[in-house]
Motif scaffolding. Sequence first.
Motif, PDB file in Angstrom:
ATOM      1  N   SER A 139      12.846   2.958  53.531  1.00  0.00           N
ATOM      2  CA  SER A 139      12.407   3.662  52.326  1.00  0.00           C
ATOM      3  C   SER A 139      12.080   2.669  51.228  1.00  0.00           C
ATOM      4  CB  SER A 139      13.477   4.637  51.843  1.00  0.00           C
ATOM      5  OG  SER A 139      14.658   3.930  51.458  1.00  0.00           O
ATOM      6  N   ALA A 140      11.352   3.155  50.246  1.00  0.00           N
ATOM      7  CA  ALA A 140      11.047   2.379  49.041  1.00  0.00           C
ATOM      8  C   ALA A 140      11.178   3.303  47.841  1.00  0.00           C
ATOM      9  CB  ALA A 140       9.644   1.786  49.127  1.00  0.00           C
ATOM     10  N   ARG A 141      11.543   2.728  46.707  1.00  0.00           N
ATOM     11  CA  ARG A 141      11.770   3.539  45.514  1.00  0.00           C
ATOM     12  C   ARG A 141      11.061   2.934  44.300  1.00  0.00           C
ATOM     13  NH1 ARG A 141      18.284   4.362  46.339  1.00  0.00           N
ATOM     14  NH2 ARG A 141      18.143   5.908  48.027  1.00  0.00           N
ATOM     15  N   ILE A 142      10.621   3.825  43.436  1.00  0.00           N
ATOM     16  CA  ILE A 142      10.075   3.400  42.149  1.00  0.00           C
ATOM     17  C   ILE A 142      10.642   4.310  41.058  1.00  0.00           C
ATOM     18  CG2 ILE A 142       7.926   2.480  43.090  1.00  0.00           C
ATOM     19  CD1 ILE A 142       6.545   5.051  42.131  1.00  0.00           C
ATOM     20  N   SER A 143      10.670   3.804  39.841  1.00  0.00           N
ATOM     21  CA  SER A 143      11.092   4.599  38.691  1.00  0.00           C
ATOM     22  C   SER A 143       9.875   4.947  37.853  1.00  0.00           C
ATOM     23  CB  SER A 143      12.114   3.846  37.841  1.00  0.00           C
ATOM     24  OG  SER A 143      13.309   3.649  38.573  1.00  0.00           O
ATOM     25  N   VAL A 144       9.792   6.202  37.443  1.00  0.00           N
ATOM     26  CA  VAL A 144       8.655   6.689  36.657  1.00  0.00           C
ATOM     27  C   VAL A 144       9.185   7.446  35.444  1.00  0.00           C
ATOM     28  CG1 VAL A 144       6.641   8.191  36.629  1.00  0.00           C
ATOM     29  CG2 VAL A 144       7.161   6.864  38.672  1.00  0.00           C
ATOM     30  N   GLU A 145       8.640   7.165  34.300  1.00  0.00           N
ATOM     31  CA  GLU A 145       8.996   7.923  33.093  1.00  0.00           C
ATOM     32  C   GLU A 145       7.814   8.785  32.679  1.00  0.00           C
ATOM     33  OE1 GLU A 145      10.380   7.421  28.416  1.00  0.00           O
ATOM     34  OE2 GLU A 145       9.959   5.628  29.632  1.00  0.00           O
ATOM     35  N   ILE A 146       8.071  10.084  32.533  1.00  0.00           N
ATOM     36  CA  ILE A 146       7.050  11.023  32.061  1.00  0.00           C
ATOM     37  C   ILE A 146       7.333  11.308  30.584  1.00  0.00           C
ATOM     38  CG2 ILE A 146       5.957  13.259  32.388  1.00  0.00           C
ATOM     39  CD1 ILE A 146       5.650  11.363  34.756  1.00  0.00           C
ATOM     40  N   THR A 147       6.416  10.940  29.716  1.00  0.00           N
ATOM     41  CA  THR A 147       6.603  11.170  28.285  1.00  0.00           C
ATOM     42  C   THR A 147       5.999  12.519  27.884  1.00  0.00           C
ATOM     43  OG1 THR A 147       4.551  10.024  27.740  1.00  0.00           O
ATOM     44  CG2 THR A 147       6.568   8.704  27.811  1.00  0.00           C
ATOM     45  N   ASN A 148       6.497  13.045  26.792  1.00  0.00           N
ATOM     46  CA  ASN A 148       6.035  14.343  26.307  1.00  0.00           C
ATOM     47  C   ASN A 148       6.049  14.327  24.786  1.00  0.00           C
ATOM     48  OD1 ASN A 148       5.354  17.094  26.086  1.00  0.00           O
ATOM     49  ND2 ASN A 148       7.504  17.699  26.116  1.00  0.00           N
ATOM     50  N   ASP A 149       4.897  14.305  24.176  1.00  0.00           N
ATOM     51  CA  ASP A 149       4.813  14.319  22.719  1.00  0.00           C
ATOM     52  C   ASP A 149       4.983  15.738  22.195  1.00  0.00           C
ATOM     53  OD1 ASP A 149       4.356  11.590  22.609  1.00  0.00           O
ATOM     54  OD2 ASP A 149       2.186  11.848  22.807  1.00  0.00           O
ATOM     55  N   ALA A 150       5.568  15.840  21.008  1.00  0.00           N
ATOM     56  CA  ALA A 150       5.732  17.147  20.368  1.00  0.00           C
ATOM     57  C   ALA A 150       4.367  17.684  19.939  1.00  0.00           C
ATOM     58  CB  ALA A 150       6.645  17.024  19.153  1.00  0.00           C
ATOM     59  N   PRO A 151       4.230  18.992  19.856  1.00  0.00           N
ATOM     60  CA  PRO A 151       2.968  19.583  19.384  1.00  0.00           C
ATOM     61  C   PRO A 151       2.626  19.141  17.965  1.00  0.00           C
ATOM     62  CG  PRO A 151       4.354  21.252  20.420  1.00  0.00           C
ATOM     63  CD  PRO A 151       5.203  20.025  20.269  1.00  0.00           C
ATOM     64  N   ASP A 152       1.336  19.070  17.685  1.00  0.00           N
ATOM     65  CA  ASP A 152       0.861  18.817  16.318  1.00  0.00           C
ATOM     66  C   ASP A 152       0.791  20.153  15.584  1.00  0.00           C
ATOM     67  OD1 ASP A 152       0.493  16.117  16.904  1.00  0.00           O
ATOM     68  OD2 ASP A 152      -1.531  16.460  17.657  1.00  0.00           O
ATOM     69  N   VAL A 153       1.516  20.266  14.492  1.00  0.00           N
ATOM     70  CA  VAL A 153       1.637  21.536  13.778  1.00  0.00           C
ATOM     71  C   VAL A 153       0.920  21.445  12.439  1.00  0.00           C
ATOM     72  CG1 VAL A 153       3.230  23.289  12.914  1.00  0.00           C
ATOM     73  CG2 VAL A 153       3.872  21.888  14.896  1.00  0.00           C
ATOM     74  N   THR A 154       0.169  22.480  12.112  1.00  0.00           N
ATOM     75  CA  THR A 154      -0.573  22.534  10.845  1.00  0.00           C
ATOM     76  C   THR A 154      -0.275  23.840  10.134  1.00  0.00           C
ATOM     77  OG1 THR A 154      -2.384  21.198  11.740  1.00  0.00           O
ATOM     78  CG2 THR A 154      -2.861  22.506   9.781  1.00  0.00           C
ATOM     79  N   ILE A 155       0.081  23.747   8.850  1.00  0.00           N
ATOM     80  CA  ILE A 155       0.221  24.933   7.995  1.00  0.00           C
ATOM     81  C   ILE A 155      -1.052  25.023   7.154  1.00  0.00           C
ATOM     82  CG2 ILE A 155       1.494  26.011   6.101  1.00  0.00           C
ATOM     83  CD1 ILE A 155       4.027  24.707   7.157  1.00  0.00           C
ATOM     84  N   SER A 156      -1.785  26.098   7.329  1.00  0.00           N
ATOM     85  CA  SER A 156      -3.050  26.254   6.604  1.00  0.00           C
ATOM     86  C   SER A 156      -2.912  27.108   5.345  1.00  0.00           C
ATOM     87  CB  SER A 156      -4.108  26.863   7.531  1.00  0.00           C
ATOM     88  OG  SER A 156      -3.647  28.041   8.146  1.00  0.00           O
ATOM     89  N   GLU A 157      -1.869  27.920   5.273  1.00  0.00           N
ATOM     90  CA  GLU A 157      -1.640  28.749   4.073  1.00  0.00           C
ATOM     91  C   GLU A 157      -0.149  29.006   3.906  1.00  0.00           C
ATOM     92  OE1 GLU A 157      -3.097  33.045   2.181  1.00  0.00           O
ATOM     93  OE2 GLU A 157      -4.108  32.221   3.923  1.00  0.00           O
ATOM     94  N   PRO A 158       0.393  28.669   2.726  1.00  0.00           N
ATOM     95  CA  PRO A 158      -0.280  28.064   1.576  1.00  0.00           C
ATOM     96  C   PRO A 158      -0.686  26.623   1.871  1.00  0.00           C
ATOM     97  CG  PRO A 158       2.084  28.163   1.194  1.00  0.00           C
ATOM     98  CD  PRO A 158       1.829  28.903   2.468  1.00  0.00           C
ATOM     99  N   SER A 159      -1.748  26.183   1.209  1.00  0.00           N
ATOM    100  CA  SER A 159      -2.305  24.868   1.493  1.00  0.00           C
ATOM    101  C   SER A 159      -1.516  23.737   0.846  1.00  0.00           C
ATOM    102  CB  SER A 159      -3.757  24.802   1.014  1.00  0.00           C
ATOM    103  OG  SER A 159      -3.842  25.098  -0.370  1.00  0.00           O
TER     104      SER A 159
END
Length: 211
Positions: A24-44
Amino acid sequence: VSHLRPGNHEISLFAKDKAGAQSSARISVEITNDAPDVTISEPSGNATIRVAERLRLRGFALDRDHRIGPERVPSAQLEWVSDKDGTLGVGEDITVQTLSGGEHRIELVAKDEYGKAGKALVRVTVENDPPVVDVRSPASNSYFSASDEVRFEVDARDPEASLDEDDIVWRSNKDGTLGRGYVLRTDRLTVGEHEVTCTVTDRHGASTVKK
């Protein structure tokens, strides 16, 4: 593969030949996950409203590294939260009319399919006039016998909403809380000089104290 969940993975490859030997052979993998980009449009921007005034809250969120569903975060995954009043509602477009008086830090929180949260913030100041209070009786510097019943009465009004009996609290610096209500009668005051205060607090948190 494109379905690996965020985090660190150890992936192994096992191989066996026809004679049964394996390795067998093994590797390590990291899966990254960025948080959503949030926008408040009102009130501005930072907003100021009056107590009981309607406030429209609108916003959206984009999940740039989504793997399931659309890039735009579903409305059901958007939550509006006030640091004073807690959760205000869910969705891209809501209207609130019950914010308590004072300054609020209102966040729009969006979670992606893996629970990673992104946030945006707006500050809202809710102006609230305190109650108008006039103590009618007894007169200041009144004298009573230890056996007398003392009658306390107050005229209290709130510019924005009605007041309840429980919103009015009478306190003595010697005996503590005496009771609640527009009219209070008591014959249990201890002997000595009392400084009695009437505190009226409206439903939005503004208070007026009168002696």
